[in-house]
Scaffold this active site. Structure first.
Site, short mmCIF file in Angstrom:
data_model
loop_
_atom_site.label_atom_id
_atom_site.label_comp_id
_atom_site.label_asym_id
_atom_site.label_seq_id
_atom_site.Cartn_x
_atom_site.Cartn_y
_atom_site.Cartn_z
N ASN A 3 0.76 -1.29 0.05
CA ASN A 3 -0.08 -0.03 0.08
C ASN A 3 0.94 1.25 0.09
O ASN A 3 1.97 1.40 0.46
CB ASN A 3 -1.02 -0.04 1.17
CG ASN A 3 -0.37 -0.02 2.63
OD1 ASN A 3 0.62 -0.61 2.64
ND2 ASN A 3 -0.89 0.70 3.55
N GLU A 63 -3.28 -4.61 -2.83
CA GLU A 63 -3.71 -5.63 -3.65
C GLU A 63 -4.01 -5.07 -5.30
O GLU A 63 -3.59 -5.70 -6.08
CB GLU A 63 -5.13 -6.14 -3.05
CG GLU A 63 -5.30 -6.61 -1.86
CD GLU A 63 -5.57 -5.94 -0.53
OE1 GLU A 63 -4.79 -4.71 -0.56
OE2 GLU A 63 -6.43 -6.08 0.01
N CYS A 88 -10.36 -4.37 1.03
CA CYS A 88 -11.46 -3.20 0.98
C CYS A 88 -12.40 -3.74 -0.03
O CYS A 88 -12.00 -4.64 -0.77
CB CYS A 88 -10.92 -2.05 1.08
SG CYS A 88 -10.34 -1.68 -0.68
N CYS A 137 -10.97 -3.19 -3.60
CA CYS A 137 -10.15 -4.29 -4.09
C CYS A 137 -10.83 -5.74 -4.50
O CYS A 137 -10.50 -6.36 -5.41
CB CYS A 137 -9.08 -4.45 -2.89
SG CYS A 137 -7.81 -3.19 -2.64
#
Length: 151
Positions: free
Chosen positions: A61, A74, A107, A110
């Site tokens: 991230n 991701e 999330c 994603c």
């Protein structure tokens, strides 16, 4: 009319209970957390994908001062893979985080992107969500997002 959904997944109380290939991919995702830029949340996420060829790719991230312009681990690895290895389908995606007090789940954005990639490549992606020494696994992102957006 009432309907119901059934969610089938694998849960391992200890990562060591998983197949070696899954353990190795989780370890790669854990290593990828070191590359995260999370100066605001201090929540570093790493992701690793295993391609059909066996190649492993990583993502982490990256936060931005102009929130929400950051990118999840991701999506980072998925977009990179599609741009550079589109002819080598993704078989599995592992996610890990630091701190790792619980399993790290993707999330909503994603989840949709993982499903989009599955559809484009024409095959499911095994999603391995790890943390705190345990892991949960689904055999397709469809199980993470049963009421998906579709054009």
């Amino acid at each position: 009319m009432e309907k119901s959904l059934e969610l089938k997944y694998i849960h391992a109380e200890r990562i060591e209970q998983l197949p070696v290939a899954d353990q190795e991919l989780i370890a790669e995702a854990q290593k990828a957390t070191a590359k995260a830029y999370a100066s605001y949340s201090n929540f570093r996420v790493g992701a690793a994908v295993r391609l059909r060829s066996g190649k492993i790719l990583h993502g982490a991230n990256s936060e931005s001062e102009v929130f929400p312009s950051g990118l999840c681990a991701e999506r980072s690895v998925l977009y990179y893979t599609e741009a550079n290895h589109a002819d080598d389908p993704i078989e599995a995606l592992a996610i890990a985080s630091v701190p790792s007090e619980r399993e790290c789940y993707p999330c909503g954005g994603c989840r949709q992107v993982i499903l989009d990639v599955e559809r484009r490549q024409g095959s499911p992606i095994r999603v391995i969500m790890s943390g705190n020494g345990s892991a949960s696994i689904v055999e397709s992102a469809e199980l993470l997002l049963p009421f998906t957006f579709k054009l």
